[in-house]
Design a protein around this motif. Structure first.
Motif, mmCIF file in Angstrom:
data_model
loop_
_atom_site.group_PDB
_atom_site.id
_atom_site.type_symbol
_atom_site.label_atom_id
_atom_site.label_comp_id
_atom_site.label_asym_id
_atom_site.label_seq_id
_atom_site.Cartn_x
_atom_site.Cartn_y
_atom_site.Cartn_z
ATOM 1 N N THR A 273 0.846 -1.189 0.000
ATOM 2 C CA THR A 273 0.000 0.000 0.000
ATOM 3 C C THR A 273 0.881 1.239 0.000
ATOM 4 O O THR A 273 2.088 1.165 0.206
ATOM 5 N N GLY A 274 0.250 2.391 -0.219
ATOM 6 C CA GLY A 274 0.980 3.648 -0.180
ATOM 7 C C GLY A 274 1.386 4.140 -1.551
ATOM 8 O O GLY A 274 1.267 3.438 -2.564
ATOM 9 N N ARG B 265 7.417 7.385 1.269
ATOM 10 C CA ARG B 265 6.164 6.717 0.936
ATOM 11 C C ARG B 265 5.083 7.292 1.838
ATOM 12 O O ARG B 265 5.251 7.376 3.054
ATOM 13 N N PHE C 39 0.793 7.399 2.949
ATOM 14 C CA PHE C 39 -0.320 6.457 3.096
ATOM 15 C C PHE C 39 -1.642 7.216 3.231
ATOM 16 O O PHE C 39 -2.172 7.384 4.336
ATOM 17 N N ASN D 165 -1.456 1.238 8.037
ATOM 18 C CA ASN D 165 -0.671 0.632 6.966
ATOM 19 C C ASN D 165 0.606 0.079 7.574
ATOM 20 O O ASN D 165 1.282 0.767 8.345
ATOM 21 N N THR E 137 -1.468 12.950 6.667
ATOM 22 C CA THR E 137 -1.185 11.653 6.049
ATOM 23 C C THR E 137 0.127 11.076 6.558
ATOM 24 O O THR E 137 1.179 11.718 6.448
ATOM 25 N N TYR F 258 3.624 9.083 6.716
ATOM 26 C CA TYR F 258 4.678 8.906 5.719
ATOM 27 C C TYR F 258 5.898 8.319 6.407
ATOM 28 O O TYR F 258 5.999 8.292 7.630
#
Length: 592
Positions: free
Chosen positions: A152-153, A175, A177, A183, A261, A263
């Motif tokens: 994911t991501g 990255r 998410f 995640n 978000t 990261y």
């Protein structure tokens, strides 16, 4: 831990055993060392590497630590790293045990030569790169993409403003998410019950142009990890714990808490000597607070890999009233001590500028939480060749209580002194190195590591249930929020599952209806010993309804409707349906 900063026992190895005085009920052990006599790693079938004698240190500092030069050697090293990563990713546990059977010197020789047995000893992950592996130009650490460890991501680059020439490559990408609450990375292969250093690095870098660094939570397994995150776009932070793996993988999860978000920039998992940092175990971790060594000025270089075989990051500590001293002797001070301090750390120490004074420091540096528990590791080595008329002997006290002493460190022998019981109950703890009345020289101190003890209060899901649900995920390629522990924490339980929260938690309900399942019912389902409800209706499952479903002794409700099963219902299932112990639904199947 920031990027800009980040019973009692004495260990001195190898050599002849001698007794150390018992203090406060603690028993010490010391071994006198006779110096570095050279290392020969010959005809090692795994990599065919030979490193011999004192020149090893020189080779490790050079551009090429395999004693070969030029572009051809660099290309050869990269290909070897890529091959070993692929090999160990597939056969990691077996090779892991093979590596651990080698003497520790040979393990470190393999690592320091650039051959990183990824996932066994040295796993370095650059999060957010497309898939290319690379060797860092400065540290010579081999980094791999995170694509093997999470599905994911989204990959992002930091803003061009922060893409400076000195910024390490691992911080240039990240990255993020944006989807899902939790995640998780699954770091594997890992050797269960072994000790590891785990580090997570973060740089927001204003990748989204909002200039608002997010705040979020992190978990290792089922337990929350107290992390520090950047508060400004240009900052980069890293967080580190020492832990014992309770499973054959390590799960690192980022959780969206509504403040932006999540990261991540990089992850590190490094296998440690299991005789070191024994305060970390399966019921508690050690969260790094400080790791310091001494230099003349704060502008000097931070020490890490390749000087430190375990890639611990040693920040520089400069303090008024303390005078650094050093010894450039080629004698090896690090390879045999369980803590394996790097030579540039242990060969510099401090003494009081006024020889009549003590060495005194306090932690944490500002008033802390008196409920926190700490473990401190102090590293000492005598760096001065004392004359017959000189002596150095001192006591170490914490909060006025004798921790260890009187103590006289051996010349050019590393000593690690640590508290077995955690320190707590105060806002600050004071450590004092004080010379004894018979000593002609002041105390000496080379380096420190201070950790916060973090109890692991969460109980993970029953390992047999975890193995079973992971098998089902793999067999049917299920794309849900199936990351991390299936049941714990309860507010992040996997979609379609219900759990019983006894100890350990178990899976009691599995709903895979309308999930696009194909093929036969997975035989691993029989391993769910506590499952009461199973729904696989509205899929495209084929083959006969298996007899093993009757072996699920706790099963109360079974839904098989709208699939393509063939043949009759097993008689034993029909008997359970008739006697009322099982509610069975099997209608509208495509094939009779």
């Amino acid at each position: 831990m920031g990027e800009e900063k980040p019973g009692l026992r004495v260990e001195v190895q190898p050599g002849t055993e001698k007794k150390v005085p018992e203090t406060e009920g603690f028993v010490g052990l010391a071994l006198e060392t006779e110096g570095f006599m050279g290392l020969a790693l010959e005809t090692l079938g795994l990599v065919g590497l030979a490193l011999v004698g004192p020149n090893r240190r020189k080779e490790r500092r050079g551009e090429d630590r395999c004693s070969v030069a030029g572009e051809e050697a660099t290309d050869r090293l990269k290909k070897t790293n890529d091959f070993l990563f692929s090999l160990t990713y597939a056969y990691g546990p077996a090779l892991g045990w093979l590596l651990l059977l080698l003497p520790r010197q040979q393990q470190m020789a393999i690592e320091s030569a650039g051959f990183y047995l990824s996932g066994i000893s040295f796993l370095s992950i650059d999060c957010g790169i497309a898939g290319d592996n690379y060797t860092d130009d400065i540290t010579k650490i081999f980094y791999t993409s995170d694509t093997k460890f999470i599905d994911t991501g989204t990959n992002k680059e930091i803003a061009a403003t922060y893409m400076t020439q000195t910024l390490p490559r691992r911080y240039q990408n990240l990255r993020i998410f944006p989807d899902g609450t939790r995640n998780c990375y699954t770091l594997t292969p890992v050797i269960k019950s072994n000790r590891y250093l785990l580090r997570a690095s973060f740089m927001y870098g204003n990748y989204d142009g909002l200039d608002r660094p997010p705040q979020f939570d992190a978990y290792v397994g089922v337990n929350r990890w107290e992390i520090n995150l950047p508060s400004i776009s240009s900052s980069r932070m890293w967080n580190e714990i020492i832990m014992v793996a309770s499973l054959d993988y390590v799960s690192v999860c980022l959780v969206n808490t509504g403040k932006g978000t999540p990261y991540i920039s990089a992850l590190k998992l490094k296998h440690l000597n299991n005789l070191s940092y024994q305060a970390a175990n399966e019921s508690q971790t050690l969260r790094l607070l400080y790791r310091n060594h001494f230099r003349q000025t704060a502008s000097e270089t931070t020490i890490r890999y390749p000087d430190d075989a375990d890639d611990r990051i040693w920040s520089i500590w400069v303090r008024d009233g303390w005078t650094p001293i050093n010894n450039s002797s080629p004698v090896n001070l690090w390879s045999q001590n369980d803590y394996q301090l790097p030579l540039p750390v242990i060969n510099t120490a401090v003494i009081p500028s006024d020889p009549n004074n003590n060495l005194t420091f306090s932690f944490p540096t500002s008033n802390g939480d008196p409920n926190l528990q700490y473990h401190i590791y102090m590293h000492c080595a005598e760096l001065q060749q004392l004359k017959s008329s000189q002596s150095r002997e001192f006591n170490i006290t914490i909060n006025g209580d004798l921790l260890y002493g009187p103590f006289s460190p051996e010349y050019l022998s590393g000593n690690t002194i640590f508290s077995v019981s955690p320190l707590s109950g105060q806002n600050q703890h004071e450590v004092v190195f004080s010379k004894t009345t018979s000593s002609t020289l002041p105390p000496i101190f080379n380096a420190e590591e201070i950790f916060v003890l973090e109890p692991l209060s969460g109980t993970p899901t029953d390992s047999k249930d975890v193995d079973t649900i992971m098998n089902i995920k793999a067999v049917y390629q299920i794309k849900r929020n199936w990351m991390g522990d299936p049941c714990v924490p309860s507010f992040y339980i996997w979609e379609g599952l219900k759990c019983s929260y006894s100890k350990p938690p178990t899976i009691i309900s599995l709903d895979l209806s309308s999930s696009g399942l194909t093929g036969v019912l997975a035989p691993s389902l029989v391993n769910f010993t506590s499952i009461q409800f199973l729904d696989v209706s509205n899929n495209s499952l084929t083959g006969p309804v298996p007899d093993f479903l009757a072996e699920l002794s706790s099963l109360k409700i079974l839904k098989l409707t709208n699939n393509q099963f063939t043949g009759p219902i097993p008689a034993i299932l029909l008997e359970k349906w008739k006697d009322g112990s099982l509610s069975l639904r099997l209608v509208y199947n495509a094939k009779p």
